[in-house]
Design a protein around this motif. Sequence first.
Motif, mmCIF file in Angstrom:
data_model
loop_
_atom_site.group_PDB
_atom_site.id
_atom_site.type_symbol
_atom_site.label_atom_id
_atom_site.label_comp_id
_atom_site.label_asym_id
_atom_site.label_seq_id
_atom_site.Cartn_x
_atom_site.Cartn_y
_atom_site.Cartn_z
ATOM 1 N N VAL A 17 -5.754 -11.952 4.707
ATOM 2 C CA VAL A 17 -6.887 -12.015 5.636
ATOM 3 C C VAL A 17 -7.176 -13.451 6.047
ATOM 4 N N SER A 18 -7.184 -14.356 5.081
ATOM 5 C CA SER A 18 -7.563 -15.740 5.379
ATOM 6 C C SER A 18 -6.517 -16.451 6.237
ATOM 7 N N VAL A 19 -5.233 -16.245 5.941
ATOM 8 C CA VAL A 19 -4.184 -16.906 6.729
ATOM 9 C C VAL A 19 -4.163 -16.380 8.157
ATOM 10 N N PHE A 20 -4.325 -15.070 8.327
ATOM 11 C CA PHE A 20 -4.356 -14.524 9.695
ATOM 12 C C PHE A 20 -5.565 -15.067 10.460
ATOM 13 N N SER A 21 -6.715 -15.180 9.791
ATOM 14 C CA SER A 21 -7.906 -15.727 10.438
ATOM 15 C C SER A 21 -7.669 -17.167 10.873
ATOM 16 N N ALA A 22 -7.023 -17.948 9.996
ATOM 17 C CA ALA A 22 -6.719 -19.337 10.334
ATOM 18 C C ALA A 22 -5.732 -19.408 11.498
ATOM 19 N N PHE A 45 0.940 -21.890 10.396
ATOM 20 C CA PHE A 45 0.207 -20.637 10.181
ATOM 21 C C PHE A 45 0.851 -19.470 10.928
ATOM 22 N N PHE A 46 1.563 -19.756 11.999
ATOM 23 C CA PHE A 46 2.337 -18.715 12.680
ATOM 24 C C PHE A 46 3.389 -18.148 11.736
ATOM 25 N N PHE A 47 4.183 -19.038 11.134
ATOM 26 C CA PHE A 47 5.213 -18.573 10.205
ATOM 27 C C PHE A 47 4.588 -17.986 8.939
ATOM 28 N N GLY A 48 3.483 -18.579 8.471
ATOM 29 C CA GLY A 48 2.800 -18.020 7.314
ATOM 30 C C GLY A 48 2.361 -16.586 7.554
ATOM 31 N N TYR A 74 -13.996 -16.063 6.343
ATOM 32 C CA TYR A 74 -14.698 -17.329 6.111
ATOM 33 C C TYR A 74 -13.734 -18.372 5.553
ATOM 34 N N ILE A 75 -12.918 -17.967 4.581
ATOM 35 C CA ILE A 75 -11.946 -18.895 3.993
ATOM 36 C C ILE A 75 -10.941 -19.362 5.048
ATOM 37 N N GLY A 76 -10.471 -18.425 5.861
ATOM 38 C CA GLY A 76 -9.521 -18.793 6.899
ATOM 39 C C GLY A 76 -10.088 -19.791 7.892
ATOM 40 N N ILE A 77 -11.351 -19.610 8.247
ATOM 41 C CA ILE A 77 -11.977 -20.489 9.238
ATOM 42 C C ILE A 77 -12.363 -21.832 8.628
ATOM 43 N N PHE A 78 -13.034 -21.797 7.463
ATOM 44 C CA PHE A 78 -13.652 -23.012 6.922
ATOM 45 C C PHE A 78 -12.838 -23.718 5.841
ATOM 46 N N GLU A 79 -11.689 -23.147 5.453
ATOM 47 C CA GLU A 79 -10.766 -23.865 4.559
ATOM 48 C C GLU A 79 -9.490 -24.234 5.299
ATOM 49 N N MET A 80 -8.932 -23.285 6.051
ATOM 50 C CA MET A 80 -7.615 -23.483 6.645
ATOM 51 C C MET A 80 -7.645 -23.821 8.131
ATOM 52 N N GLY A 81 -8.755 -23.580 8.783
ATOM 53 C CA GLY A 81 -8.790 -23.750 10.229
ATOM 54 C C GLY A 81 -9.627 -24.920 10.721
#
Length: 298
Positions: free
Chosen positions: A40-45, A190-193, A219-226
């Motif tokens: 979920v987080s990687v796709f969000s990022a 993140f595309f390849f991830g 939230y993690i995808g946006i505020f940690e990875m993005g």
Amino acid sequence: MKASSRAIVLAAVTVLSWSTVATAFKITLASMGVREMISVSVFSAFVVHAVWMTLSRSWGELSRLSAKMWLKFALLGLIAPVSYYFVLFEAYDHLPAQIAQPINYTWPIILSVLIAVIDRRPVSASGYAAMAVSLAGVALISLGGGVDGAISLTGIALAFASALLWALYWIVNDSLKSSVSETTSLFLTFFFGTIYLAAMSLLRPLGPIASDGLLAGCYIGIFEMGLPFICFGIALRTTDNPALVNQLCYLAPFLSLFFVALFVGETIMPSTYIGLILIVGGIICNRYLTARNRLQHT
């Protein structure tokens, strides 16, 4: 707003974002598994970076990449986000946040060692001393008496492994900087991830994801990875004082302890504060010594 002021605001957004994610990791892991959380987080990022590609008009850069560059980004995406976040989330699943987060924060020390090995450049005695200070902080936090229950050695190993993976990510990423913009680099990783994680979910379907878990993962995808990577990159490009922007990021692990205590309910041990000061102090000293040595050899 002046460029320098805007850079400070963006750096502050970065610090506040990263200071909340250790709390988000622990809360999310209480309601969903690691595979579901990372998917979920990687796709969000990925969505965040795709939007930023559009806003920054960077899509045309993809057509100019060679096949060799695509393969390098395929490798980069496997290192991070996939391997790095799998290991990091597992570390948080095994350890209190106040232990997992500071150990993961030793990645600049590991990066310095790897660069010295790759470049065949000996580390100075003062550099080793700075690293020893950081490692003493790790030992203090890990042994840290006062944390309820036995400390998971597996968790500690995973936290160190996450720091190693993040250091490797920056080494590979740095080799690509002259060929592609940071915006495109982040999008492609993140595309390849996302592709790797989608393939894994086909082989082994994900478990059910509740709505609150879905929101937490986003939230993690946006505020940690993005968002923080984008803000930090802009801050460094627009500031007239990049050292200050970098130094502001050292506030994140200390603010993180506050949020962990407030929202996760962990009692932060005095040894954690002292150990984190030693870790950050060693990192700052090591960076200063590295920069000084570079100036002396130019």
